[in-house]
Design an enzyme around this catalytic site. Structure first.
Site, PDB file in Angstrom:
ATOM      1  N   SER A  24      46.068  38.496  36.637  1.00  0.00           N
ATOM      2  CA  SER A  24      45.943  39.805  37.275  1.00  0.00           C
ATOM      3  C   SER A  24      45.640  40.864  36.219  1.00  0.00           C
ATOM      4  O   SER A  24      46.444  41.120  35.328  1.00  0.00           O
ATOM      5  CB  SER A  24      47.233  40.167  38.006  1.00  0.00           C
ATOM      6  OG  SER A  24      47.135  41.501  38.463  1.00  0.00           O
ATOM      7  N   HIS A  49      41.969  38.344  39.086  1.00  0.00           N
ATOM      8  CA  HIS A  49      42.629  38.986  40.230  1.00  0.00           C
ATOM      9  C   HIS A  49      42.661  40.495  39.996  1.00  0.00           C
ATOM     10  O   HIS A  49      43.104  40.964  38.946  1.00  0.00           O
ATOM     11  CB  HIS A  49      44.048  38.426  40.377  1.00  0.00           C
ATOM     12  CG  HIS A  49      44.779  38.924  41.569  1.00  0.00           C
ATOM     13  ND1 HIS A  49      44.610  38.407  42.840  1.00  0.00           N
ATOM     14  CD2 HIS A  49      45.696  39.923  41.699  1.00  0.00           C
ATOM     15  CE1 HIS A  49      45.396  39.049  43.690  1.00  0.00           C
ATOM     16  NE2 HIS A  49      46.064  39.979  43.024  1.00  0.00           N
ATOM     17  N   ASP A  51      43.866  44.120  41.549  1.00  0.00           N
ATOM     18  CA  ASP A  51      44.770  44.773  42.502  1.00  0.00           C
ATOM     19  C   ASP A  51      44.321  46.200  42.785  1.00  0.00           C
ATOM     20  O   ASP A  51      44.320  47.040  41.884  1.00  0.00           O
ATOM     21  CB  ASP A  51      46.190  44.800  41.924  1.00  0.00           C
ATOM     22  CG  ASP A  51      46.826  43.423  41.931  1.00  0.00           C
ATOM     23  OD1 ASP A  51      46.808  42.777  42.996  1.00  0.00           O
ATOM     24  OD2 ASP A  51      47.326  43.004  40.879  1.00  0.00           O
ATOM     25  N   MET A  53      45.195  49.549  44.742  1.00  0.00           N
ATOM     26  CA  MET A  53      46.330  50.230  45.383  1.00  0.00           C
ATOM     27  C   MET A  53      45.940  51.670  45.716  1.00  0.00           C
ATOM     28  O   MET A  53      45.369  52.365  44.880  1.00  0.00           O
ATOM     29  CB  MET A  53      47.529  50.240  44.439  1.00  0.00           C
ATOM     30  CG  MET A  53      47.948  48.847  44.006  1.00  0.00           C
ATOM     31  SD  MET A  53      49.435  48.882  43.018  1.00  0.00           S
ATOM     32  CE  MET A  53      49.520  47.158  42.494  1.00  0.00           C
ATOM     33  N   HIS A  82      42.244  42.143  45.752  1.00  0.00           N
ATOM     34  CA  HIS A  82      43.424  42.233  46.619  1.00  0.00           C
ATOM     35  C   HIS A  82      43.608  43.691  47.012  1.00  0.00           C
ATOM     36  O   HIS A  82      44.004  44.518  46.191  1.00  0.00           O
ATOM     37  CB  HIS A  82      44.619  41.683  45.823  1.00  0.00           C
ATOM     38  CG  HIS A  82      45.938  41.761  46.511  1.00  0.00           C
ATOM     39  ND1 HIS A  82      47.130  41.578  45.851  1.00  0.00           N
ATOM     40  CD2 HIS A  82      46.266  41.990  47.814  1.00  0.00           C
ATOM     41  CE1 HIS A  82      48.136  41.685  46.703  1.00  0.00           C
ATOM     42  NE2 HIS A  82      47.639  41.951  47.904  1.00  0.00           N
ATOM     43  N   MET A  84      45.478  46.453  48.573  1.00  0.00           N
ATOM     44  CA  MET A  84      46.769  46.943  49.081  1.00  0.00           C
ATOM     45  C   MET A  84      46.533  48.359  49.564  1.00  0.00           C
ATOM     46  O   MET A  84      46.783  49.345  48.862  1.00  0.00           O
ATOM     47  CB  MET A  84      47.817  46.866  47.957  1.00  0.00           C
ATOM     48  CG  MET A  84      48.280  45.436  47.705  1.00  0.00           C
ATOM     49  SD  MET A  84      48.985  45.187  46.064  1.00  0.00           S
ATOM     50  CE  MET A  84      47.495  44.946  45.134  1.00  0.00           C
ATOM     51  N   MET A 154      52.694  37.157  49.056  1.00  0.00           N
ATOM     52  CA  MET A 154      53.312  38.054  48.066  1.00  0.00           C
ATOM     53  C   MET A 154      54.756  37.625  47.823  1.00  0.00           C
ATOM     54  O   MET A 154      55.535  37.477  48.767  1.00  0.00           O
ATOM     55  CB  MET A 154      53.329  39.501  48.560  1.00  0.00           C
ATOM     56  CG  MET A 154      51.995  40.224  48.586  1.00  0.00           C
ATOM     57  SD  MET A 154      51.125  40.324  47.016  1.00  0.00           S
ATOM     58  CE  MET A 154      52.361  41.025  45.934  1.00  0.00           C
ATOM     59  N   GLY A 161      53.273  45.384  38.493  1.00  0.00           N
ATOM     60  CA  GLY A 161      53.399  44.099  37.816  1.00  0.00           C
ATOM     61  C   GLY A 161      54.796  43.966  37.230  1.00  0.00           C
ATOM     62  O   GLY A 161      55.572  44.931  37.174  1.00  0.00           O
ATOM     63  N   ASP A 188      51.372  35.437  44.663  1.00  0.00           N
ATOM     64  CA  ASP A 188      51.189  36.617  43.819  1.00  0.00           C
ATOM     65  C   ASP A 188      52.514  37.364  43.661  1.00  0.00           C
ATOM     66  O   ASP A 188      53.073  37.862  44.641  1.00  0.00           O
ATOM     67  CB  ASP A 188      50.144  37.523  44.506  1.00  0.00           C
ATOM     68  CG  ASP A 188      49.753  38.731  43.685  1.00  0.00           C
ATOM     69  OD1 ASP A 188      50.217  38.875  42.542  1.00  0.00           O
ATOM     70  OD2 ASP A 188      48.958  39.548  44.211  1.00  0.00           O
TER      71      ASP A 188
END
Ligand code: DX5
Ligand code: ZN
Length: 236
Positions: A24, A49, A51, A53, A82, A84, A154, A161, A188
């Site tokens: 990640s 990966h 993330d 957000m 991913h 979110m 999740m 993290g 994850d």
């Protein structure tokens, strides 16, 4: 497209499904994303990966499609994006334009049409994933399993993290693997050697890991990726 996709279609092949490691980039140096993506590729990891957000669905910001485009230029590895976000449906196209290969959306927000959004990802030739937070029962995914290539379980509450693994994800993985031998199941949050092995034994085939790889106590990234892969695939 698809040369890196690892769906296995029979029960007998279940045990030989390769384990993919997806570091990640959230745990990497934010001042050097291109170099970090190259370092991930050189480490022998399988995916990057990413993330995303939005500070609504989770209490944190990360980065957007511009950074995905920069990562796309820096590495040939699949970008596992991913989302979110409360309204991923509004931004899926921009992340695909930027170079995402896998797009994972969450089952929790009530503000958008999940099935339609999954279909829109696949309509553009990309892989669609669905994710759920630790408090969400795994049954919430059942209506969508026929619409996805991957489930991302999740095992921390998303946003940051370096949090501790929440073990209730192990049973979710087992439930999902019993439902489908071919589904890609990713885990994850708080993944390291021991937690990784537990979820692989339950049926996961993709491990997302940030802190344990980028901030390993003694090993560099490549050695940490190797250690994780060897530990979770060991047969003794
Ligand atoms: C958490 C993110 C994870 C995170 C995992 O909100 O979705 O991908 O980077 O980091 P670690 O492995 O440090 O728990
Ligand atoms: Zn993630």
């Amino acid at each position: 497209m698809g040369h890196f996709h690892t769906n296995i279609t029979t029960d007998t092949m279940k045990r030989t499904r390769p384990i993919l490691i997806a570091p990640s980039i959230l745990s990497a140096d934010f001042g050097a994303f291109a170099a970090e993506a190259q370092r991930v590729e050189q480490s022998g990891a399988d995916w990057v990966h990413c993330d995303i957000m939005d500070a609504h669905f989770v209490p944190n910001f990360t980065f957007g499609p511009g950074v995905i485009a920069a990562l796309r230029k820096a590495t040939r590895l699949p970008l596992d994006v991913h989302l979110m976000m409360t309204r991923p449906d509004l931004y899926v196209d921009r992340f695909i334009d930027a170079g995402a290969d896998y797009i994972t959306i969450h089952v929790e927000p009530e503000e958008y049409d999940i099935a339609k959004t999954l279909a829109s990802i696949r309509a553009r030739g990309k892989f669609a994933g669905i994710s759920l937070n630790p408090p969400t029962p795994v049954e919430a995914l059942v209506p969508y399993l026929h619409l996805v290539d991957m489930v991302l379980v999740m095992t921390v509450n998303p946003g940051f993290g370096g949090q501790s693994f929440i073990p209730s994800g192990i049973d979710k993985v087992r439930f999902l693997r019993q439902k489908s031998a071919s589904l890609d199941i990713s885990v994850d949050g708080g993944i390291g050697t021991d937690t990784g092995r537990a979820v692989v034994e339950a049926g996961a085939n993709i491990l997302v890991a940030g802190n344990s790889l980028f901030h390993h106590k003694t090993l560099d990234l490549a050695a940490a990726v190797r250690e994780l892969r060897e530990y979770v695939t060991r047969t003794d």
